[in-house]
Design a protein around this motif. Sequence first.
Motif, PDB file in Angstrom:
ATOM      1  N   SER A  81      -6.886  17.797  24.365  1.00 54.55           N
ATOM      2  CA  SER A  81      -7.294  18.590  23.318  1.00 54.55           C
ATOM      3  C   SER A  81      -6.895  20.066  23.617  1.00 54.55           C
ATOM      4  N   MET A 127     -16.686  11.396  22.503  1.00 56.92           N
ATOM      5  CA  MET A 127     -15.734  12.297  23.300  1.00 56.92           C
ATOM      6  C   MET A 127     -15.955  12.245  24.880  1.00 56.92           C
ATOM      7  N   THR A 128     -14.705  12.369  25.301  1.00 57.85           N
ATOM      8  CA  THR A 128     -14.652  12.258  26.918  1.00 57.85           C
ATOM      9  C   THR A 128     -13.997  13.570  27.646  1.00 57.85           C
ATOM     10  N   ARG A 185     -11.426  13.234  29.258  1.00 58.34           N
ATOM     11  CA  ARG A 185      -9.963  13.059  28.939  1.00 58.34           C
ATOM     12  C   ARG A 185      -9.524  13.582  27.475  1.00 58.34           C
ATOM     13  N   THR A 186     -10.432  13.351  26.556  1.00 61.14           N
ATOM     14  CA  THR A 186     -10.561  14.129  25.125  1.00 61.14           C
ATOM     15  C   THR A 186     -10.147  15.583  25.350  1.00 61.14           C
TER      16      THR A 186
END
Length: 184
Positions: A112, A104-105, A107-108
Motif C-alpha cells: 500500500s 491486513m498484514t 505485506r499489505t
Amino acid sequence: MANIAAQRIKREFKEVIKSEEVAKCAIKVELLNDSYTELKGEIAGPPDTPYEGGNFILEIKVPETYPFNPPKVRFITKIWHPNISSVTGAICLDILKDQWAAAMTLRTVLLSLQALLSAAEPDDPQDAVVGDSIKKILKCPHANSDCDDKIKRLVDMGVEDHQARVALSSYNWDLERATEQLFS
C-alpha cells in the motif's frame, strides 16, 4: 510483546521475506531487534513515477495490540510527497489509521505504501506545503520543462531541490520572487 502479536508478526515477516510477489515489487523487511517490535522496511520507487529508481527506508514499530491496531510506520528516507511529511516522515494513509483491519498484514502495508507513491492525494495531504506545491505544479502555467528549468536554476545557486520547489510554488512559479524569498 503480547504473544498473539509476536506470533502473527513472525509469520508475516517470513511471508514478506519469502514472497515472490513482494520480491518482484522490490519490497524488503528486516529485524532491528530480536523481539519483532521494530522492523526496517524498504520499498522501491514504482516505475513511471518520479520515485522510480529510488529506495525508501521505513521505520516500522509493531504495537502489543497488533493485529488489532496498525503498525506505526514512517519514512526514514526524506521524500517529497504530499501524503508524507517531509520533516518527520509521518504518513497519511487510511489503512494506517481508521481503515485498519486485523486481516491486513505487513505485506499489505508495504504494498500500500508503494502504491501511495504512484497515486498521491494532494487534496488530503500530510504535508500541506507539498500538497499545495503539487497542485501548483500540476497547474504550472508554463510547460513542465519551464518549471524544471526554474528549479534547476535555483539548485545551481545552491538551494536544495525541495526548497526550490516550495519557494517557486509559493510564488506561483515566479523565479524572481522565489529567489528574493530564498536569499533575503
